[in-house]
Design a protein around this motif. Sequence first.
Motif, PDB file in Angstrom:
ATOM      1  N   GLY A   6       0.846  -1.183   0.000  1.00 20.90           N
ATOM      2  CA  GLY A   6       0.000   0.000   0.000  1.00 20.90           C
ATOM      3  C   GLY A   6       0.881   1.232   0.000  1.00 20.90           C
ATOM      4  O   GLY A   6       1.971   1.231   0.562  1.00 20.90           O
ATOM      5  N   PHE A   7       0.410   2.273  -0.643  1.00 19.65           N
ATOM      6  CA  PHE A   7       1.153   3.522  -0.715  1.00 19.65           C
ATOM      7  C   PHE A   7       0.231   4.655  -0.279  1.00 19.65           C
ATOM      8  O   PHE A   7      -0.892   4.761  -0.751  1.00 19.65           O
ATOM      9  N   ASN A  46       4.211   8.982  -2.716  1.00 18.71           N
ATOM     10  CA  ASN A  46       3.198   9.350  -3.697  1.00 18.71           C
ATOM     11  C   ASN A  46       3.187   8.271  -4.775  1.00 18.71           C
ATOM     12  O   ASN A  46       4.136   8.146  -5.542  1.00 18.71           O
ATOM     13  N   SER A  47       2.126   7.508  -4.860  1.00 18.86           N
ATOM     14  CA  SER A  47       2.063   6.398  -5.815  1.00 18.86           C
ATOM     15  C   SER A  47       1.800   6.858  -7.247  1.00 18.86           C
ATOM     16  O   SER A  47       1.884   6.059  -8.168  1.00 18.86           O
ATOM     17  N   LEU A  48       1.481   8.126  -7.444  1.00 20.02           N
ATOM     18  CA  LEU A  48       1.181   8.621  -8.783  1.00 20.02           C
ATOM     19  C   LEU A  48       2.397   9.149  -9.517  1.00 20.02           C
ATOM     20  O   LEU A  48       2.316   9.505 -10.685  1.00 20.02           O
ATOM     21  N   THR A  49       3.534   9.220  -8.859  1.00 23.19           N
ATOM     22  CA  THR A  49       4.748   9.697  -9.514  1.00 23.19           C
ATOM     23  C   THR A  49       5.842   8.651  -9.368  1.00 23.19           C
ATOM     24  O   THR A  49       5.733   7.715  -8.593  1.00 23.19           O
ATOM     25  N   GLY A  50       6.901   8.828 -10.115  1.00 24.84           N
ATOM     26  CA  GLY A  50       8.063   7.981  -9.960  1.00 24.84           C
ATOM     27  C   GLY A  50       8.003   6.657 -10.707  1.00 24.84           C
ATOM     28  O   GLY A  50       8.689   5.717 -10.335  1.00 24.84           O
ATOM     29  N   TRP A  51       7.203   6.575 -11.785  1.00 26.99           N
ATOM     30  CA  TRP A  51       7.133   5.315 -12.518  1.00 26.99           C
ATOM     31  C   TRP A  51       8.384   5.099 -13.348  1.00 26.99           C
ATOM     32  O   TRP A  51       8.739   3.985 -13.660  1.00 26.99           O
TER      33      TRP A  51
END
Length: 83
Positions: A6-7, A46-51
């Motif tokens: 979980g993030f 932040n799970s929406l960045t850093g892919w």
Amino acid sequence: MSRIFGFEILPAPFVISHLQIGMLLHRLGAPLADENNERAGVYLTNSLTGWEPPAEPKQHLLFTEMEEERDKAEQSSSTSRSS
């Protein structure tokens, strides 16, 4: 414990999730192991960045604990993507 991650971006829900997961596991008779520093797979990030891996060097954060949390989150997310 090794397959669910979980993030969370906000510190308060992050702490509450760890508390509730720990209490649930304790009630179910499967508490987290203190001697191994076992923890729930919830990370403060932040799970929406850093892919994509960053091209620049990592920035130092105000607290070293936050850097450790960021590194653990990156490690778990890269592990889950490769599985």
